[in-house]
Design an enzyme around this catalytic site. Structure first.
Site, mmCIF file in Angstrom:
data_model
loop_
_atom_site.group_PDB
_atom_site.id
_atom_site.type_symbol
_atom_site.label_atom_id
_atom_site.label_comp_id
_atom_site.label_asym_id
_atom_site.label_seq_id
_atom_site.Cartn_x
_atom_site.Cartn_y
_atom_site.Cartn_z
ATOM 1 N N GLY A 1 -48.091 60.928 59.777
ATOM 2 C CA GLY A 1 -47.147 60.225 60.267
ATOM 3 C C GLY A 1 -46.206 59.219 60.929
ATOM 4 O O GLY A 1 -45.799 58.540 60.456
ATOM 5 N N HIS A 2 -47.528 59.121 61.579
ATOM 6 C CA HIS A 2 -47.153 57.423 62.118
ATOM 7 C C HIS A 2 -47.551 56.259 62.219
ATOM 8 O O HIS A 2 -47.116 55.626 61.575
ATOM 9 C CB HIS A 2 -48.865 57.453 63.585
ATOM 10 C CG HIS A 2 -48.728 58.179 64.545
ATOM 11 N ND1 HIS A 2 -49.586 59.219 64.705
ATOM 12 C CD2 HIS A 2 -48.304 58.332 65.242
ATOM 13 C CE1 HIS A 2 -49.792 59.975 65.998
ATOM 14 N NE2 HIS A 2 -48.184 60.013 66.127
ATOM 15 N N GLY B 1 -40.656 59.997 65.600
ATOM 16 C CA GLY B 1 -40.649 60.752 64.004
ATOM 17 C C GLY B 1 -39.468 61.905 64.252
ATOM 18 O O GLY B 1 -39.486 62.412 64.926
ATOM 19 N N GLN C 1 -45.331 63.420 81.286
ATOM 20 C CA GLN C 1 -44.530 64.207 80.171
ATOM 21 C C GLN C 1 -45.350 65.462 79.637
ATOM 22 O O GLN C 1 -45.519 66.503 79.063
ATOM 23 C CB GLN C 1 -44.392 64.262 78.312
ATOM 24 C CG GLN C 1 -45.234 63.577 77.920
ATOM 25 C CD GLN C 1 -45.174 61.972 75.909
ATOM 26 O OE1 GLN C 1 -44.690 61.600 77.338
ATOM 27 N NE2 GLN C 1 -44.828 63.055 75.299
ATOM 28 N N GLN D 1 -36.759 64.748 70.503
ATOM 29 C CA GLN D 1 -37.052 63.959 71.962
ATOM 30 C C GLN D 1 -35.744 62.568 71.474
ATOM 31 O O GLN D 1 -35.775 62.335 72.558
ATOM 32 C CB GLN D 1 -37.986 64.041 71.074
ATOM 33 C CG GLN D 1 -38.698 62.409 71.590
ATOM 34 C CD GLN D 1 -40.438 61.956 71.517
ATOM 35 O OE1 GLN D 1 -41.152 63.232 72.409
ATOM 36 N NE2 GLN D 1 -41.039 62.109 70.458
HETATM 37 O O1 PAF Z 1 -44.008 61.770 70.735
HETATM 38 C C1 PAF Z 1 -44.734 61.013 71.537
HETATM 39 O O2 PAF Z 1 -45.801 60.808 70.933
HETATM 40 C C2 PAF Z 1 -44.703 60.831 72.728
HETATM 41 O O3 PAF Z 1 -43.522 61.717 73.145
HETATM 42 C C3 PAF Z 1 -44.489 59.054 73.141
HETATM 43 C C4 PAF Z 1 -42.266 59.158 72.302
HETATM 44 C C5 PAF Z 1 -44.800 58.544 72.936
HETATM 45 C C6 PAF Z 1 -43.947 59.222 74.357
HETATM 46 O O4 PAF Z 1 -45.304 59.156 74.933
#
Ligand code: PAF
Length: 301
Positions: free
Chosen positions: A41-42, A158, A66, A164
């Site tokens: 996915g990344h 994603g 977070q 988000q």
């Molecule tokens: O989706 C993520 O992996 C994280 O929330 C992000 C956007 C890299 C912020 O730390």
């Protein structure tokens, strides 16, 4: 496959200086923010970023802001060696791999402690924000820092974490930030489970059961394609499918407006998400279906 040389930058100010120079030389910069533990996915975000920019920067940073104290910050999977190998093969140009202490210094008395929070009101307290208070403030704060260090023209997120992405889009719009937020469709395993770094926490039984999320989304697809427009009806039918799993514990399943994440009662012309958050044992999984209706045309993704 021969791997390209990839530059690893640890200092935020060094990344900013490098990015300034790149921009001065007319380069368009794309950023893929990640917390590492990379999967396909990344890599699909990296591929998209590469196809649309001269330079691809990927940040790898498990952001403590977070995670709530009871969450998995300490045990969140970290494997920089594998991540950097994958990113080199994928052709990324720069990995930004900062340390927590450099981004968030603690020396408050000397005035050097990190003390800023970026918060998007409203949307960041709904759904995921209600279950994980403060989570999105941590996300918007780090994403701001990443935008400021990378000076990116484009950033890639994603669709799996749709709330988000919508919150980041709102922040960028409200603060007139000069970056375009791109949302890329979710990559799935062969059986439809959305790819996530947290899937490795699932036991074999939980992993097999988790496929039910994809079945739910497919059922919603069928209902919408057959003309059902009342959210209540779609949610009642799809919840029935979820209840077939004896271990799935639903946090929420809702149909929301795509830009505000406020509940939508009826699907009329516009953009929506059907969002699900569900626990399988100790692991929370998110998934969603993007819905766009333009007259007779229906886009489901
Ligand atoms: O989706 C993520 O992996 C994280 O929330 C992000 C956007 C890299 C912020 O730390």
């Amino acid at each position: 496959m021969t791997e390209a040389i990839i530059q690893i930058i640890r200092s935020p100010l060094e990344l900013q200086a490098v990015s300034k120079e790149l921009r001065k030389n007319g380069k368009q910069i794309g950023l893929v923010p990640t917390m590492g533990a990379l999967h396909q996915g990344h890599l699909s975000l990296v591929e998209k970023c590469k196809s649309e920019n001269d330079i691809t920067i990927v940040s790898v940073f498990v952001n403590p802001l977070q995670f709530a104290p009871n969450e998995d910050f300490e045990k969140y999977p970290r494997d920089f060696e594998t991540d950097s190998r994958l990113l080199a093969s994928a052709g990324a140009d720069i990995i930004f791999f900062p340390t927590v202490s450099e981004l968030f210094p603690k020396n408050v008395i000397a005035g050097n402690g990190f003390s800023t929070t970026v918060k998007v009101d409203g949307m960041s307290t709904l759904l995921e924000g209600e279950i994980r208070p403060g989570h999105f403030d941590g996300v918007t704060t780090i994403v701001n820092i990443l935008f400021n260090c990378s000076l990116a023209d484009n950033a890639y997120f994603g669709q799996k974490d749709a709330q988000q992405a919508a919150i980041i889009q709102k922040m960028v719009k409200d603060l007139l930030m000069p970056v375009k937020v791109n949302i890329i469709p979710t990559m799935r395993e062969h059986d439809g489970l959305a790819m996530s770094s947290r899937n490795i926490y699932l036991s074999a039984h939980e992993r097999a059961e988790a496929v039910i999320l994809f079945k739910v989304l497919n059922h919603a697809r069928t209902l919408i394609n057959s003309g059902v427009r009342k959210s209540e009806l779609i949610l009642a039918e799809t919840s029935k499918i979820l209840s077939e799993s004896s271990i799935a514990k639903i946090d929420y399943i809702r149909i929301v407006h795509a830009s505000s994440f406020i509940d939508a009662e009826i699907l009329s012309n516009g953009k929506y998400y059907l969002v699900i958050a569900c626990r399988f044992g100790a692991t929370r999984l998110l998934d969603n279906l993007f819905i766009e209706i333009i007259g007779d045309k229906i886009i489901l993704q």
